[in-house]
Design a protein around this motif. Structure first.
Motif, mmCIF file in Angstrom:
data_model
loop_
_atom_site.group_PDB
_atom_site.id
_atom_site.type_symbol
_atom_site.label_atom_id
_atom_site.label_comp_id
_atom_site.label_asym_id
_atom_site.label_seq_id
_atom_site.Cartn_x
_atom_site.Cartn_y
_atom_site.Cartn_z
ATOM 1 N N ASP A 1 -3.438 4.492 3.607
ATOM 2 C CA ASP A 1 -2.930 3.116 3.658
ATOM 3 C C ASP A 1 -3.053 2.455 5.029
ATOM 4 O O ASP A 1 -2.858 1.251 5.159
ATOM 5 N N ASN A 2 -3.418 3.239 6.051
ATOM 6 C CA ASN A 2 -3.670 2.601 7.352
ATOM 7 C C ASN A 2 -4.980 1.795 7.313
ATOM 8 O O ASN A 2 -5.232 0.960 8.177
ATOM 9 N N LYS A 3 -5.812 2.079 6.309
ATOM 10 C CA LYS A 3 -7.090 1.352 6.204
ATOM 11 C C LYS A 3 -7.133 0.406 5.005
ATOM 12 O O LYS A 3 -8.057 -0.382 4.870
ATOM 13 N N ILE A 4 -6.149 0.567 4.126
ATOM 14 C CA ILE A 4 -6.182 -0.213 2.873
ATOM 15 C C ILE A 4 -5.065 -1.244 2.834
ATOM 16 O O ILE A 4 -3.919 -0.944 3.145
ATOM 17 N N GLN A 5 -5.458 -2.453 2.438
ATOM 18 C CA GLN A 5 -4.453 -3.509 2.333
ATOM 19 C C GLN A 5 -3.813 -3.500 0.937
ATOM 20 O O GLN A 5 -2.612 -3.627 0.812
ATOM 21 N N SER A 6 -4.644 -3.366 -0.098
ATOM 22 C CA SER A 6 -4.094 -3.337 -1.466
ATOM 23 C C SER A 6 -5.107 -2.740 -2.443
ATOM 24 O O SER A 6 -6.305 -2.721 -2.168
ATOM 25 N N VAL A 7 -4.582 -2.266 -3.579
ATOM 26 C CA VAL A 7 -5.433 -1.700 -4.645
ATOM 27 C C VAL A 7 -4.981 -2.319 -5.969
ATOM 28 O O VAL A 7 -3.782 -2.414 -6.229
ATOM 29 N N VAL A 8 -5.946 -2.728 -6.771
ATOM 30 C CA VAL A 8 -5.609 -3.284 -8.093
ATOM 31 C C VAL A 8 -6.402 -2.530 -9.158
ATOM 32 O O VAL A 8 -7.580 -2.232 -8.966
ATOM 33 N N ARG A 9 -5.725 -2.221 -10.282
ATOM 34 C CA ARG A 9 -6.419 -1.569 -11.401
ATOM 35 C C ARG A 9 -6.759 -2.625 -12.460
ATOM 36 O O ARG A 9 -5.993 -3.580 -12.650
ATOM 37 N N PHE A 10 -7.888 -2.406 -13.124
ATOM 38 C CA PHE A 10 -8.338 -3.365 -14.147
ATOM 39 C C PHE A 10 -8.696 -2.633 -15.437
ATOM 40 O O PHE A 10 -9.190 -1.500 -15.397
ATOM 41 N N LEU A 11 -8.483 -3.299 -16.550
ATOM 42 C CA LEU A 11 -8.996 -2.806 -17.827
ATOM 43 C C LEU A 11 -9.699 -3.975 -18.516
ATOM 44 O O LEU A 11 -9.086 -5.018 -18.758
ATOM 45 N N ASP A 12 -10.987 -3.802 -18.784
ATOM 46 C CA ASP A 12 -11.753 -4.884 -19.424
ATOM 47 C C ASP A 12 -11.275 -5.077 -20.858
ATOM 48 O O ASP A 12 -10.996 -4.097 -21.559
ATOM 49 N N ILE A 13 -11.207 -6.326 -21.263
ATOM 50 C CA ILE A 13 -10.762 -6.614 -22.636
ATOM 51 C C ILE A 13 -11.726 -7.610 -23.269
ATOM 52 O O ILE A 13 -12.324 -8.443 -22.571
#
Lengths: 433, 449
Positions: free
Chosen positions: A90-102
């Motif tokens: 997390d010192n290098k990452i600002q945010s993470v988002v998961r996706f599921l295609d629909i």
């Protein structure tokens, strides 16, 4: 200061009338190339805003190796492991988002329509969109983390589902950000029914009201675009899988180092994963081809402008040398060598280039300011939303461009002088050049 | 006459400065032609895709007010068979019309027995569509464009219900037109769908099942035989498109209607006038329609926006190049005149008036300009031909097929750009030389050089 530089500087000042057309050529050439470069830089920045932040796909996209036509998803356990690895970095990452295609069909008041889009982590998505795009709905509101089902749709789909859009304009800030429209549209009151196939190919349905309207980015998607919270999408598709994860980095300039490190920390997985920089991703084909064409165009402009500027400098220098042939003869007679005189004129060419660049920079500042004030909107090909015509100010590029023009001028001046003064002193004193 | 000879003689005498000025003009011409040629090529590509691939037709005829409403109420806002027949009867007699082609759109789910995928489908008259994909203009502008990428065309197929799938959709359904057809008749166990053995069997099976909602909002399904893979030409639809004969799609949607009638004119430049006249003519016969030209903003938004951006870019670059070239020419001419100051003084001293002197320099500049535009045109033509021969790959943004980088300025642009540059040179020279020659003779003689 070196005497050659001093003499050159004085000469530029005293012969400014002769040099004015060259100065104008250089400064206009500078402005033309800088304007094209600034436009490209602004387009690039718009692409980053759309791809990385507004679509929430981030700088780095993680998906299954066979995610394309084979549509293999990442299973829930692997997705959790990716989140754990991301947390450890997390010192290098600002945010993470998961996706599921629909995708599937949505029933409107009079007919059904095809939809496609994705479910995403609502709270993480807000973090990725950041302060600027946290409110990404021109009408209605963004999704919230509440327990009730909700969907966002593209403008075209909203219209098909009973929201009249003609004559409506969103409320925006000068930088393009959306403000709360503060009005319920007719299609927000009904609950829409969606049907789709689950991961095991069984038909399932889902009811949810439209809470807002989003930009689908591309015009061709406007009639089909739909977004919902990830949990709803997973329940709807009866799966714990995700299609992809998007990571926003704190320092995007080190993206490839990050990808290597992330792969190492992730270890080998049951389903092989593909970790891609957004610019290399399949979804960024439009970005790559558009920017490629623009770069060719920029190089072409630079070539033409440089050639025409060089021609102008050749003329000016030829004229200056011819006019000052007595002066050159005298300098040679008192012991100065040809190389000194060549340097002197080269400096003169350099000063012409630098002065032209300074005038060009001032011109660019004025143009950019006026363009911003004018607020001209245009519809780029393929993109659904009108964008502001802007020219970004790029100091680094100005510096490089100025140096290129100044060195071109200096080199041209040196060559012209060397050709013109290659005679003996008596010929020069008699005025032959 | 003597002034003319003097002017032409000066051209040779001042070879160095004339060469520089000539080079500036030739480069200016090359730059202008390159911009026009690239914009022309891009515009032609976008237009060809818009007219013959994305939404075929030079003029599209739809039911009145049906542009958006036919998506919501297809039954009410599609052209009925009576209206379509009336239109056809009228258009067949019209000498301006080459041919017409009907189109019907739909969407739904297509399955291979294991998994289903959403699709958008275009139904067309297969004989008419053969004429559309083989249209001479499409072949001339994008000779490399291939609609069918694998398998056979719908019009070549002997199947009763042939369909073609876009390459991406075929792959998503695990079908390949490359493999020999082999029917799969066993009952599928859904648990086996991920097994490679079943995938291999399904890949050779040409049968697909299509499910959709018809014009009356009832569910309907038909079987189709996959005979080929095609390219939509547009990236965004490559993974979801399907094509089938009009009659098959009408069966699926349980209708005899069409979404629009594409009209192909013998001269497509007449499209705008034709679109207006057909609406009036049909209204007089009691058929109420809307007609959109292929480049209308509401009909082909992608083309319209792309063309608008091209025009703005062309204008911006054109103006900048014109100003830079103008300044360069002005600079060259000013310096040339300054160098010839003593010469001008001598001519004034022997009795030439400023107008005559201006004439001499204008003749020199015109001769130099003519040589420069001829050389520039020949060089540009050669360069553009070499570029075409090199077949440099290029990918137009948003389109799925590779094309080649080409610069194709129309013939008129050579004449227009040359005439513009010559006018610029002659008028600039006339003004500057007259101003110089109007100075006192002593000043000209004393301070010349």
């Amino acid at each position: 200061m070196c005497i050659a530089v001093q003499l050159a500087f004085q000469s530029v000042l005293s012969n400014w009338r002769h040099s004015i057309a060259t100065l104008m050529s250089v400064s206009l050439g500078f402005m033309a190339v800088a304007a094209v470069h600034g436009y490209i830089a602004d387009c690039e920045s718009s692409f980053v805003q759309v791809y990385v932040y507004r679509s929430m796909k981030g700088h780095v996209i993680i998906e299954a190796e066979q995610s394309g036509e084979d549509q293999i998803d990442i299973d829930g356990r692997t997705s959790d492991h990716i989140l754990d690895v991301a947390k450890s970095m997390d010192n290098k990452i600002q945010s993470v988002v998961r996706f599921l295609d629909i995708n599937g069909m949505i029933a409107g008041p009079k007919s059904s329509f095809r939809y496609m889009g994705y479910g995403f982590d609502v709270v993480r998505g807000e973090a990725t969109r950041g302060e600027k795009w946290i409110w990404h709905t021109p009408y209605g509101r963004p999704l919230n983390a509440g327990p009730t089902s909700q969907i966002l749709v593209g403008k075209g789909l909203a219209e098909l589902l009973g929201c009249p859009m003609e004559g409506r304009s969103p409320k925006t800030l000068p930088d393009g950000r959306y403000l709360d429209y503060n009005e319920q549209l007719p299609c927000f009151t009904d609950t829409m029914q969606m049907t789709a196939l689950t991961s095991s190919s069984k038909m399932n349905s889902w009811d949810a009201p439209i809470v807002g309207i989003v930009d689908a980015t591309f015009r061709d998607l406007e009639d089909q675009w739909l977004m919902m919270p990830l949990n709803d999408a997973q329940t709807f598709a009866a799966t714990k899988n995700v299609s992809s994860l998007g990571i926003v980095l704190k320092d995007p300039s080190k993206v490839y180092e990050f990808i290597d490190e992330f792969k190492k920390n992730l270890g080998s997985q049951k389903i092989p994963l593909k970790i891609t920089y957004w610019k290399d991703h399949e979804s960024a084909t439009v970005y790559r081809s558009l920017m490629g064409i623009m770069r060719v165009f920029e190089a072409f402009m630079l070539l033409i402008i440089a050639f025409v500027c060089v021609l102008s400098v050749i003329n000016t220098m030829a004229r200056n040398v011819s006019q000052r042939v007595h002066e050159i003869g005298t300098l040679r007679a008192i012991g100065y060598k040809n190389s000194f005189i060549t340097w002197m004129f080269a400096w003169e060419g350099f000063f012409l280039g630098v002065t032209g660049t300074i005038v060009g920079v001032i011109g660019m500042l004025i143009c950019s300011y006026l363009l911003d004030r004018a607020g001209i909107l245009y519809s780029p090909a393929l993109v659904s939303q009108k964008v502001l015509l802007r020219i970004a100010l790029t100091p680094n590029a100005f510096l490089y461009l100025g140096l290129v023009l100044a060195f071109c001028s200096a080199a041209t001046a040196a060559i012209v002088t060397k050709i013109k003064i290659g005679r003996n002193i008596s010929e020069l004193l008699q005025g032959h050049a | 006459m003597y002034s003319l000879r003097l002017g032409l003689e000066s051209l040779r005498q001042h070879a160095r400065r004339n060469m520089i000025a000539g080079a500036a003009i030739a480069v200016g011409l090359l730059a202008t032609l390159s911009i026009i040629g690239f914009a022309e090529r891009t515009n032609a590509y976008l237009a060809a895709i818009a007219m013959y691939v994305e939404k075929p037709g030079h003029v599209a005829i739809i039911k009145k007010d049906g542009l958006r409403r036919r998506l919501v109420e297809p039954k009410k806002y599609s052209l009925s068979s009576n209206e379509w027949n009336d239109l056809n009867r009228y258009l067949e007699k019209d000498p301006a019309v080459d041919f017409t082609a009907p189109y019907l759109f739909g969407f739904g789910l297509v399955g291979n027995g294991c998994k289903s995928q959403p699709f958008i489908v275009t139904g067309f008259d297969i004989t008419k569509q053969k004429a559309v994909t083989g249209h001479p203009e499409l072949k001339r502008i994008i000779p490399e464009f291939r609609s069918l990428t694998r398998g056979e065309e719908l019009w070549s197929s002997s199947q009763k219900s042939p369909i073609t799938l876009s390459g991406g959709l075929a792959k998503r359904l695990n079908k390949s037109a490359k493999l020999p057809a082999k029917a799969f008749t066993e009952v599928i166990d859904l648990k086996e769908c991920d097994s490679n053995e079943l995938k291999a069997k399904l890949a050779s099976d040409r049968n697909v099942q299509m499910l959709t909602q018809d014009f009356d909002n009832r569910l309907n399904a038909v079987d189709g035989e996959f005979v080929g893979e095609f390219s939509t030409g547009v990236e965004i639809t490559e993974k979801s498109a399907m094509q089938m004969p009009l009659t098959l799609l009408q069966d699926l949607l349980r209708t005899d209607k069409i979404s629009y009638l594409g009209v192909f004119l013998k001269d497509r430049r007449q499209a705008h006038a034709y679109a207006k006249s057909i609406v009036r003519s049909m209204a007089n016969q009691g058929v109420f329609i809307d007609a959109y030209t292929w480049d209308a903003e509401l009909w082909n938004q992608n083309y319209f926006a792309g063309a608008a951006v091209l025009v703005v870019t062309e204008l911006f670059v054109g103006v900048v190049v014109a100003i830079v070239v103008f300044l360069s020419i002005m600079n060259t001419l000013t310096i040339g005149l300054a160098e010839a100051r003593r010469e001008i003084g001598m001519l004034r001293a022997v009795g030439y008036n400023p107008t005559q002197i201006s004439y001499i320099f204008t003749v020199e500049a015109l001769a130099m300009g003519i040589i420069a535009v001829i050389v520039g045109s020949i060089f540009s033509m050669g360069l553009f031909r070499v570029i075409s021969k090199l077949e440099i790959p290029m990918h137009f943004a948003g389109f799925s097929q590779d094309s080649t980088f080409q610069i194709l300025p129309p013939v008129w642009s050579y004449f227009a750009a040359s005439a513009f540059l010559l006018l610029l040179v002659v008028s600039t020279n006339m003004v500057l030389s007259r101003r110089y020659a109007s100075q006192p003779i002593l000043d000209l003689l004393d301070r010349g050089g």
